[in-house]
Design a protein around this motif. Structure first.
Motif, PDB file in Angstrom:
ATOM      1  N   ARG A   1       5.892   9.763  -6.905  1.00 44.33           N
ATOM      2  CA  ARG A   1       6.256  10.745  -7.935  1.00 44.33           C
ATOM      3  C   ARG A   1       7.191  10.138  -8.969  1.00 44.33           C
ATOM      4  O   ARG A   1       7.050  10.383 -10.167  1.00 44.33           O
ATOM      5  N   LYS A   2       8.153   9.361  -8.507  1.00 44.44           N
ATOM      6  CA  LYS A   2       9.093   8.737  -9.433  1.00 44.44           C
ATOM      7  C   LYS A   2       8.405   7.717 -10.338  1.00 44.44           C
ATOM      8  O   LYS A   2       8.728   7.593 -11.523  1.00 44.44           O
ATOM      9  N   VAL A   3       7.453   6.966  -9.776  1.00 44.99           N
ATOM     10  CA  VAL A   3       6.713   5.995 -10.597  1.00 44.99           C
ATOM     11  C   VAL A   3       5.878   6.735 -11.644  1.00 44.99           C
ATOM     12  O   VAL A   3       5.831   6.337 -12.822  1.00 44.99           O
ATOM     13  N   LEU A   4       5.199   7.812 -11.249  1.00 42.22           N
ATOM     14  CA  LEU A   4       4.417   8.597 -12.209  1.00 42.22           C
ATOM     15  C   LEU A   4       5.294   9.105 -13.347  1.00 42.22           C
ATOM     16  O   LEU A   4       4.857   9.158 -14.505  1.00 42.22           O
ATOM     17  N   GLU A   5       6.536   9.445 -13.039  1.00 43.64           N
ATOM     18  CA  GLU A   5       7.421  10.010 -14.052  1.00 43.64           C
ATOM     19  C   GLU A   5       7.995   8.947 -14.985  1.00 43.64           C
ATOM     20  O   GLU A   5       8.167   9.181 -16.186  1.00 43.64           O
ATOM     21  N   HIS A   6       8.275   7.752 -14.452  1.00 43.87           N
ATOM     22  CA  HIS A   6       9.018   6.755 -15.230  1.00 43.87           C
ATOM     23  C   HIS A   6       8.210   5.507 -15.587  1.00 43.87           C
ATOM     24  O   HIS A   6       8.780   4.576 -16.178  1.00 43.87           O
ATOM     25  N   ALA A   7       6.951   5.447 -15.248  1.00 49.58           N
ATOM     26  CA  ALA A   7       6.164   4.219 -15.441  1.00 49.58           C
ATOM     27  C   ALA A   7       6.064   3.839 -16.918  1.00 49.58           C
ATOM     28  O   ALA A   7       5.913   4.711 -17.782  1.00 49.58           O
ATOM     29  N   PRO A   8       6.113   2.529 -17.225  1.00 46.99           N
ATOM     30  CA  PRO A   8       5.964   2.070 -18.612  1.00 46.99           C
ATOM     31  C   PRO A   8       4.508   1.856 -19.008  1.00 46.99           C
ATOM     32  O   PRO A   8       4.225   1.264 -20.041  1.00 46.99           O
ATOM     33  N   CYS A   9       3.559   2.278 -18.158  1.00 44.89           N
ATOM     34  CA  CYS A   9       2.140   2.065 -18.421  1.00 44.89           C
ATOM     35  C   CYS A   9       1.357   3.143 -17.665  1.00 44.89           C
ATOM     36  O   CYS A   9       1.945   4.068 -17.107  1.00 44.89           O
ATOM     37  N   SER A  10       0.056   3.018 -17.656  1.00 46.68           N
ATOM     38  CA  SER A  10      -0.759   3.967 -16.896  1.00 46.68           C
ATOM     39  C   SER A  10      -0.547   3.756 -15.394  1.00 46.68           C
ATOM     40  O   SER A  10      -0.122   2.677 -14.959  1.00 46.68           O
ATOM     41  N   VAL A  11      -0.865   4.793 -14.619  1.00 49.04           N
ATOM     42  CA  VAL A  11      -0.659   4.746 -13.172  1.00 49.04           C
ATOM     43  C   VAL A  11      -1.900   5.280 -12.473  1.00 49.04           C
ATOM     44  O   VAL A  11      -2.519   6.239 -12.941  1.00 49.04           O
ATOM     45  N   GLY A  12      -2.261   4.641 -11.358  1.00 47.91           N
ATOM     46  CA  GLY A  12      -3.333   5.144 -10.508  1.00 47.91           C
ATOM     47  C   GLY A  12      -2.839   5.282  -9.081  1.00 47.91           C
ATOM     48  O   GLY A  12      -2.112   4.413  -8.590  1.00 47.91           O
ATOM     49  N   ILE A  13      -3.184   6.388  -8.426  1.00 47.36           N
ATOM     50  CA  ILE A  13      -2.867   6.563  -7.005  1.00 47.36           C
ATOM     51  C   ILE A  13      -4.179   6.461  -6.235  1.00 47.36           C
ATOM     52  O   ILE A  13      -5.120   7.214  -6.493  1.00 47.36           O
ATOM     53  N   LEU A  14      -4.244   5.514  -5.307  1.00 47.63           N
ATOM     54  CA  LEU A  14      -5.475   5.238  -4.573  1.00 47.63           C
ATOM     55  C   LEU A  14      -5.452   5.921  -3.217  1.00 47.63           C
ATOM     56  O   LEU A  14      -4.617   5.591  -2.359  1.00 47.63           O
ATOM     57  N   VAL A  15      -6.345   6.882  -3.028  1.00 45.88           N
ATOM     58  CA  VAL A  15      -6.551   7.497  -1.719  1.00 45.88           C
ATOM     59  C   VAL A  15      -7.594   6.641  -1.001  1.00 45.88           C
ATOM     60  O   VAL A  15      -8.775   6.670  -1.321  1.00 45.88           O
ATOM     61  N   ASP A  16      -7.143   5.868  -0.042  1.00 41.42           N
ATOM     62  CA  ASP A  16      -7.976   4.825   0.567  1.00 41.42           C
ATOM     63  C   ASP A  16      -8.781   5.388   1.734  1.00 41.42           C
ATOM     64  O   ASP A  16      -8.225   5.831   2.735  1.00 41.42           O
TER      65      ASP A  16
ATOM     66  N   TYR B   1      -0.775   6.435 -19.719  1.00 44.48           N
ATOM     67  CA  TYR B   1       0.606   6.301 -20.197  1.00 44.48           C
ATOM     68  C   TYR B   1       0.829   7.139 -21.444  1.00 44.48           C
ATOM     69  O   TYR B   1       0.062   7.093 -22.395  1.00 44.48           O
ATOM     70  N   ARG B   2       1.870   7.934 -21.415  1.00 41.68           N
ATOM     71  CA  ARG B   2       2.370   8.598 -22.602  1.00 41.68           C
ATOM     72  C   ARG B   2       3.852   8.865 -22.389  1.00 41.68           C
ATOM     73  O   ARG B   2       4.284   9.187 -21.292  1.00 41.68           O
ATOM     74  N   ARG B   3       4.587   8.730 -23.457  1.00 45.38           N
ATOM     75  CA  ARG B   3       6.031   8.817 -23.322  1.00 45.38           C
ATOM     76  C   ARG B   3       6.593   9.740 -24.364  1.00 45.38           C
ATOM     77  O   ARG B   3       6.290   9.555 -25.553  1.00 45.38           O
ATOM     78  N   PRO B   4       7.406  10.712 -24.008  1.00 46.61           N
ATOM     79  CA  PRO B   4       7.751  11.031 -22.620  1.00 46.61           C
ATOM     80  C   PRO B   4       6.689  11.905 -21.975  1.00 46.61           C
ATOM     81  O   PRO B   4       5.890  12.531 -22.663  1.00 46.61           O
ATOM     82  N   LEU B   5       6.715  11.934 -20.643  1.00 46.38           N
ATOM     83  CA  LEU B   5       5.788  12.785 -19.900  1.00 46.38           C
ATOM     84  C   LEU B   5       6.259  14.234 -20.029  1.00 46.38           C
ATOM     85  O   LEU B   5       7.425  14.538 -19.807  1.00 46.38           O
TER      86      LEU B   5
END
Length: 802
Positions: A594-609, A776-780
């Protein structure tokens, strides 16, 4: 001189009582009293550690303060308490248990020090270490003359000089490693130099301490000290020749993935005790034998890790804090009275700081280290800790240090360690660097043939096969620019001493590489990535980040910005069980995502493996995947579709794109309201994006585009089920449009968004992995940000319990 009177000694304490119902007071018996002492110590030190956590102080500070508070300086002023909880008769048992715990802790410290790493220490670190020892040692000897002329007139000159020099020249390697990890300085040149110099300093301190103990003997003859020192040296040489072959023989019989045989663990621990006995017989100290055994144990393979796992929790959690209490009971701050005593305290602190800081800064600047970094090194090398207390306690027990000198030296160690973290934070802030502004922060871009940079994160080896297969699928074509992947192993920094061993082994944190040199790394993770790199057209750079889970997202985001990656791929906080259902790995990993999604400097992917490609790497020629992107609209869906288009360039991948549109006959006030809220300029952006995408589809036969008109969420769900036999779903985290508002949102993991929650729910039967993408978009803002703030009550427990 004989006397006519008789002296009645109190009877020794019995081990156990008969209970209060038979008239026994449990506090008058050794075992129940020891239990009360341990519980009191553990509770107090843990509370103090919690209170000092905002100041980012190492736990050793809380334990030293706790020991002083329990002693005569604070609580011990109440004589009733002191005689009830820490009566003189109990101190022998307390000191014995504390020293036994310390014996095994020093064995763990020896395990942390790798002689091979010391041999590879550079000239810069070696020069700084020598300066950090010699200058404060010389100043310590000078200070000892002042102390002997005032408050330590009865101390023997030789031992007192050496003890003071050693006490002021020590740098606590384990404490320093924790401070560096907490401050995110392990990634920097300063952190690497400080670690190497502190390791050399630690070894030199033990040699000097052995000399000091040898000199502080009974004093019957000068030759006694020589014999003690020579016997100690002979013991070390004998151990160097005998112990390593035996330990290596044990280590060879402990293969990876197999439990270590109990007889090897017991044999090693017995050898530690035997070595402690021999060094105690020689007259040095039992701690030296344990430390030497720890240094000689081979660091490669699972054997050292198994030893740490068996010993550390009991020792560092329960027994070691008793040593700080034992020190605290000998520390009486009230003995520091008058202007002279307080002046001597200031002198000792000033001398300790000046010797370490000035000596380190001067030599560092001679080695062309910038001034701020040199000053930072000086304060870091000024860190004291447990080894300092060991030196002081031995000096106190041997009669070299009196009560007042001992109290002054303990307060000096406490002060110098306490100021390290805040001072370093104020003068050196690489972790707070401004985020570099770079061009490609998303996969969606105008030039599709530019290099794609990914940062893939994982917590355990379970994720490695899927990550490698995902890298293979993401490489595009040979002409599209090589794929560059930073594979980051996320390791939790805990209070356990093995975390320091982990820091020491992982020489680089986050930014540099494990396998930079020619030396092969036995780490199976590195071997897996190296093998994949040789077989593919993907450049993989394995890295590691070590931090507490509460601020692990800072390491991830900072590394992503420095390496200018377009997307961070995170593991979902649940893993698939054998029956196919998802089970929570660790709930606090969700906080990291959650913190990475909020503060990431680029796009983010969460992988459900769910096992993309199976449990092993699928070679490029054998890749045969079907990937499906579900497109509803919005920034995140466009990013997911762009990533899928990149994957579609791989010759072994079929890419299905399903665009959902709402049947124009459907009319509803609620949906209409949602349409007005969600569909603004984004609708136009979607149409333009899809128009350009369809032009590419005509040129690429591996991409299939289908537009589906549905009237409600149930129909959309039925369409999704038609594609359930694919290998990977690509979805946007927060899709937009009126149809999304009609989807069932009862599932728990709000950070995945409504579509992904449906795909991982028990109602949707599939073996496909799911990659949830946030552009990525800033700010979220808006729903994307609000969904990260919601605390879900269910947390998807329905799927866990299936």
């Amino acid at each position: 001189m004989a006397t006519n009177g008789t002296i009645k000694c109190p009877p020794p304490m019995k081990a156990t009582s008969n209970g209060i119902f038979q008239g026994d007071d449990p506090l008058h018996f050794a075992l129940p009293l020891l239990i009360v002492q341990i519980c009191l110590v553990v509770v107090l030190t843990r509370v103090l550690a919690y209170l000092l956590r905002p100041l980012r102080q190492p736990r050793v500070i809380a334990e030293i303060i706790g020991g002083i508070l329990l002693g005569p300086s604070a609580f011990g002023r109440n004589q009733k308490y002191l005689h009830a909880i820490f009566p003189p008769r109990s101190l022998t048992v307390l000191d014995t248990i504390a020293n036994l715990g310390l014996l095994f802790f020093l064995f763990l410290v020896g395990l942390e020090l790798d002689p091979k790493a010391l041999r590879r220490t550079g000239k810069k670190a070696l020069s700084i270490a020598i300066a950090g020892i010699s200058v404060p040692f010389a100043l310590g000897i000078g200070t000892s003359f002042v102390l002997r002329a005032t408050i330590s007139k009865d101390a023997s000159q030789g031992p007192f000089l050496v003890f003071m020099g050693v006490a002021l020249s020590i740098t606590a390697f384990p404490v320093l490693a924790r401070i560096l990890a907490e401050l995110k300085l392990l990634t920097t040149d300063v952190g690497q130099v400080a670690m190497s110099a502190a390791a050399v300093n630690d070894m030199a301190a033990w040699i000097l301490l052995a000399l000091a103990i040898a000199l502080s003997g009974t004093g019957r003859s000068p030759t006694v000290s020589v014999w003690v020192f020579l016997s100690g040296a002979g013991f070390i040489v004998l151990c160097i020749f005998l112990a390593p072959p035996i330990f290596k023989w044990m280590a060879r019989r402990c293969p990876h993935g197999e439990p270590v045989d109990e007889i090897y663990i017991c044999g090693t621990l017995a050898a530690v005790l035997a070595a402690g006995f021999v060094t105690d017989v020689i007259g040095i100290h039992a701690l030296f034998g344990a430390f030497v055994m720890g240094v000689l144990v081979p660091k490669e393979g699972p054997f050292a890790g198994a030893l740490v796992e068996k010993v550390e929790d009991l020792v560092s959690g329960l027994f070691l804090p008793l040593y700080f209490v034992s020190s605290g009971l000998k520390t009486n701050v009230a003995t520091i009275q008058g202007a002279q005593s307080w002046g001597l305290l200031v002198l000792v602190i000033f001398t300790a700081c000046v010797g370490k800081i000035v000596g380190t800064v001067v030599v560092s600047m001679c080695c062309k280290v910038p001034y701020k970094e040199a000053l930072t090194l000086g304060f870091l090398m000024n860190t004291k800790g447990l080894v300092e207390l060991i030196v002081l306690n031995i000096g106190k027990d041997r009669g070299v240090l009196n009560d007042q000198t001992f109290a002054i030296m303990v307060l000096m160690a406490l002060f110098t360690t306490f100021i390290t973290t805040p001072t370093v934070m104020s003068i050196y802030k690489p972790a707070r660097m401004s985020r570099s502004d770079y061009k490609h922060k998303t996969v969606l871009r105008n030039k599709t043939n530019s290099q794609l940079r990914l940062l893939t994160c994982f917590h355990s080896t379970r994720s490695i096969p899927t990550l490698i297969n995902l890298m293979e699928a993401s490489r595009g074509t040979e002409n599209s620019g090589r794929l560059l992947v930073y594979a980051m192993h996320l390791k939790e920094l805990s209070e356990r001493s093995s975390s320091i061993l982990m820091v020491h082994k992982a020489r680089k944190n986050g930014l540099p590489f494990w396998n930079k040199g020619k030396d092969s790394d036995p780490n199976q993770i590195v071997i897996a990535f190296e093998a994949f790199q040789h077989l593919s057209q993907v450049t993989v750079r394995p890295t590691t980040a070590i931090s507490t889970l509460s601020n692990m997202h800072e390491d991830i985001c900072t590394s992503a910005a420095r390496k200018k990656v377009a997307m961070i791929i995170l593991p979902f906080h649940k893993h698939q069980r054998l029956d196919g259902h998802l089970e929570t790995t660790r709930a606090d990993l969700r906080h990291v995502n959650r913190k990475v999604l909020e503060h990431a400097p680029c796009s983010v992917g969460i992988l459900v493996d769910r096992g993309l490609g199976g449990a092993s790497h699928v070679s490029a020629s054998n890749v045969d995947y079907t990937i499906t992107a579900l497109f509803f609209g919005g920034n995140d869906d466009r990013e997911a579709l762009s990533y899928g288009a990149r994957m579609a360039e791989h010759p072994g991948i079929t890419f299905n794109v399903v665009r959902f549109a709402v049947d124009p006959k459907v009319v509803g006030d609620a949906i209409q309201l949602d349409m007005n809220d969600h569909r603004g300029p984004e609708a136009g952006n979607d149409e333009e994006f899809l128009r350009e995408f369809k032009e590419r589809v005509l040129k690429d036969g591996s991409i299939k585009f289908e537009e589906t008109v549905v009237s409600d969420g149930a129909e959309a769900m039925n369409v999704m089920r038609m594609y359930s036999r694919c290998n990977l779903f690509l979805v946007g985290r927060m899709p937009e449009g009126q149809l999304v508002a009609a989807l069932d949102k009862k599932s728990g993991c709000t950070e995945l968004g409504p579509v992904a929650n449906l795909l991982i729910s028990s109602e949707f039967s599939t073996t496909a992995s799911v990659l949830v993408v946030q552009q990525y978009r800033r700010p979220l803002t808006g729903d994307s940000l609000d969904s990260l703030k919601v605390e879900d009550t269910a947390d998807g427990e329905s799927s866990d319990s299936q």
